[in-house]
Design a protein around this motif. Structure first.
Motif, short mmCIF file in Angstrom:
data_model
loop_
_atom_site.label_atom_id
_atom_site.label_comp_id
_atom_site.label_asym_id
_atom_site.label_seq_id
_atom_site.Cartn_x
_atom_site.Cartn_y
_atom_site.Cartn_z
N THR A 23 -11.31 -12.33 7.87
CA THR A 23 -10.13 -12.50 7.67
C THR A 23 -8.94 -12.30 8.07
OG1 THR A 23 -11.15 -13.30 5.81
CG2 THR A 23 -9.32 -13.36 5.40
N ASN A 24 -9.01 -10.64 7.45
CA ASN A 24 -7.46 -10.07 7.52
C ASN A 24 -7.03 -9.40 9.83
OD1 ASN A 24 -7.64 -10.65 5.18
ND2 ASN A 24 -8.13 -8.08 4.31
N LEU A 25 -8.43 -9.64 9.91
CA LEU A 25 -7.52 -8.59 11.29
C LEU A 25 -8.00 -9.68 12.24
CD1 LEU A 25 -7.00 -6.57 12.85
CD2 LEU A 25 -9.14 -5.31 12.99
N GLU A 26 -9.31 -10.25 12.61
CA GLU A 26 -9.75 -11.18 13.17
C GLU A 26 -8.88 -12.47 13.54
OE1 GLU A 26 -13.76 -13.24 15.63
OE2 GLU A 26 -13.88 -11.48 13.91
N ALA A 27 -8.57 -13.56 12.05
CA ALA A 27 -8.17 -14.19 12.28
C ALA A 27 -6.43 -14.05 12.29
CB ALA A 27 -7.50 -14.69 10.49
N VAL A 28 -5.95 -12.68 12.64
CA VAL A 28 -4.64 -12.62 12.53
C VAL A 28 -4.40 -12.39 14.42
CG1 VAL A 28 -2.75 -10.87 12.86
CG2 VAL A 28 -3.67 -11.32 10.52
N TRP A 29 -5.58 -11.97 14.75
CA TRP A 29 -5.65 -12.19 16.20
C TRP A 29 -5.76 -13.39 16.86
CZ3 TRP A 29 -6.08 -9.14 20.42
CH2 TRP A 29 -6.85 -9.33 21.88
N ASN A 30 -6.94 -14.00 16.66
CA ASN A 30 -7.05 -15.65 16.95
C ASN A 30 -5.68 -16.16 16.34
OD1 ASN A 30 -9.38 -15.13 18.16
ND2 ASN A 30 -10.40 -15.71 15.98
N ASN A 74 3.68 -10.60 11.06
CA ASN A 74 2.30 -10.40 10.09
C ASN A 74 2.19 -10.28 8.67
OD1 ASN A 74 0.87 -11.61 12.00
ND2 ASN A 74 1.60 -9.58 13.77
N ILE A 75 1.90 -10.74 7.91
CA ILE A 75 1.85 -9.75 6.65
C ILE A 75 0.56 -8.29 6.42
CG2 ILE A 75 1.42 -9.93 3.95
CD1 ILE A 75 3.48 -11.55 5.67
N SER A 76 1.13 -6.94 6.23
CA SER A 76 0.25 -6.30 6.30
C SER A 76 0.18 -5.98 4.92
CB SER A 76 0.64 -4.92 7.41
OG SER A 76 -0.20 -4.23 7.90
N SER A 77 -0.06 -4.44 4.30
CA SER A 77 -0.01 -3.87 2.91
C SER A 77 0.27 -2.14 3.11
CB SER A 77 -1.68 -4.24 3.09
OG SER A 77 -1.84 -3.24 1.53
N TYR A 78 0.67 -1.42 2.26
CA TYR A 78 0.86 -0.76 2.22
C TYR A 78 -0.39 0.40 2.37
CZ TYR A 78 4.04 3.65 1.13
OH TYR A 78 4.64 4.47 0.90
N ALA A 79 -1.26 -0.17 2.46
CA ALA A 79 -2.80 0.86 2.66
C ALA A 79 -2.94 0.58 3.99
CB ALA A 79 -4.34 -0.89 2.42
N LYS A 139 -5.81 -3.56 7.39
CA LYS A 139 -4.78 -3.72 7.42
C LYS A 139 -4.03 -2.90 8.61
CE LYS A 139 -4.08 -7.29 4.87
NZ LYS A 139 -3.09 -8.49 5.19
N ALA A 140 -4.18 -1.48 8.81
CA ALA A 140 -3.91 -0.90 9.38
C ALA A 140 -3.72 -1.12 11.14
CB ALA A 140 -4.63 0.03 9.63
N GLY A 141 -4.90 -2.46 11.62
CA GLY A 141 -5.02 -2.96 12.60
C GLY A 141 -4.03 -4.19 13.17
N VAL A 142 -3.91 -4.23 11.34
CA VAL A 142 -2.43 -5.61 12.04
C VAL A 142 -1.06 -5.10 12.20
CG1 VAL A 142 -1.01 -6.74 10.19
CG2 VAL A 142 -3.78 -7.27 10.21
N SER A 143 -0.76 -3.45 11.63
CA SER A 143 0.30 -2.80 12.07
C SER A 143 0.28 -2.45 13.42
CB SER A 143 0.15 -2.19 11.17
OG SER A 143 0.54 -2.96 9.80
N GLY A 182 5.78 -7.32 11.31
CA GLY A 182 5.28 -7.16 10.62
C GLY A 182 5.27 -6.90 9.25
N ILE A 183 5.26 -7.36 7.82
CA ILE A 183 5.94 -6.75 6.37
C ILE A 183 4.84 -5.97 6.05
CG2 ILE A 183 6.32 -7.77 4.67
CD1 ILE A 183 8.11 -8.64 6.56
N VAL A 184 5.33 -4.63 5.17
CA VAL A 184 4.43 -3.98 4.02
C VAL A 184 4.78 -4.40 3.17
CG1 VAL A 184 3.55 -1.56 3.73
CG2 VAL A 184 4.02 -2.51 6.77
N PRO A 185 3.76 -5.20 2.68
CA PRO A 185 4.48 -4.89 0.80
C PRO A 185 3.87 -4.13 0.07
CG PRO A 185 3.32 -7.17 1.22
CD PRO A 185 3.16 -5.68 2.31
#
Length: 274
Positions: free
Chosen positions: A114-121, A140-145, A160-164, A183-186
């Motif tokens: 959901t969080n990583l592969e879907a961003v890729w696809n 891409n919505i990432s995270s402070y995590a 989320k590190a992968g998304v960034s 990327g957005i880091v909320p």
């Protein structure tokens, strides 16, 4: 400032709730056409009805973002209906907190897909349409995590590190086609996904934030819309922190204590003058 978003076709995954909903509404206010998807059909239908009744042009489909073929059909339907995709916001995500040794393979798959592969696809799907017309923006919505991992949420943090990281790679590879990727880091945003954490740890969470308040979905929506516009046309390949100054310093309480002391001194001084 004129953002020139009227008539732009914007796709937002998870766009009928939380940050996605607030962002969808902000784009609609700017005259954009917004297409949203999400897992729960009732949320999609409710959003569609509400926005349509307000006179906005919207489209929605219920689907699982993990289903690449369903996302491809969603994108094709948007192209068929509106002729283009100008902006794509990868917002959908899931989180689960517990000791790492208790996670099951199914839970790992759900979070990663959901969080990583879907961003890729999703990015591969929308990029093909954007490359044809040599323009587009992907958020891409990432995270402070992604910056500081969470104890109890290791899989979420890793995704989320992968998304960034993907944000930077995508931005470089798509730059020749005039496609920007940001990327957005909320920070700690008051949404459904963080509801339990806030209920249990609100004071502790706020203690790390310079502005001493939780963020709201609308605090992200306006910057996302701005970054998607031509006004941010030279911005690409990095994360934007929208955190209220989270961990800006180690002692975020200190400036507030100084402010309170100054106000007390001012009040005493004013009282003496009287």
């Amino acid at each position: 400032m004129e953002l020139n978003l009227k008539g732009k076709v914007v796709v937002i995954t998870g766009g009928a709730a939380g940050i996605g909903r607030a962002t969808s509404i902000e784009f609609l206010k700017e005259g954009a056409i917004v297409a949203v998807c999400g897992r729960r059909n009732e949320k999609i239908e409710k959003f569609y009805t509400e926005m349509s009744n307000l006179g906005y042009q919207v489209y929605g489909e219920a689907l699982n973002i993990r289903d690449c073929k369903a996302v491809q059909r969603f994108a094709e339907n948007i192209i068929h209906k509106f002729g283009k995709i100008d902006i794509w916001v990868n917002n959908a995500g899931v989180a689960l907190d517990k000791p790492f040794w208790e996670f099951t393979k199914e839970e790992w798959d759900n979070i990663v897909e959901t969080n990583l592969e879907a961003v890729w696809n999703c990015t591969r799907i929308c990029a093909r349409y954007m490359m044809e017309k040599e323009s587009g923006v992907i958020i891409n919505i990432s995270s402070y995590a992604s910056k500081i991992p969470i104890a109890g949420g290791p899989i979420y943090a890793a995704t989320k590190a992968g998304v960034s990281s993907l944000t930077k790679s995508f931005a470089s590879e798509l730059a020749p086609y005039n496609i920007r990727v940001i990327g957005i880091v909320p920070g700690m945003i008051n949404t459904e996904i963080s509801k339990k954490n806030i209920a249990e740890n609100k004071d502790k969470l706020i203690s790390n934030i310079s502005m001493k308040r939780l963020g709201e979905a609308e605090d992200l929506a306006k910057p996302i819309v701005f970054l998607s516009s031509d006004a941010a046309g030279y911005m690409s390949g990095f994360d934007v922190e929208i955190t209220g100054g989270k961990y800006a310093t180690q002692n975020t309480d200190w400036p507030w204590r100084i402010k309170n002391e100054r106000e007390k001194e001012k009040n005493i001084s004013n009282g003496n003058q009287l």
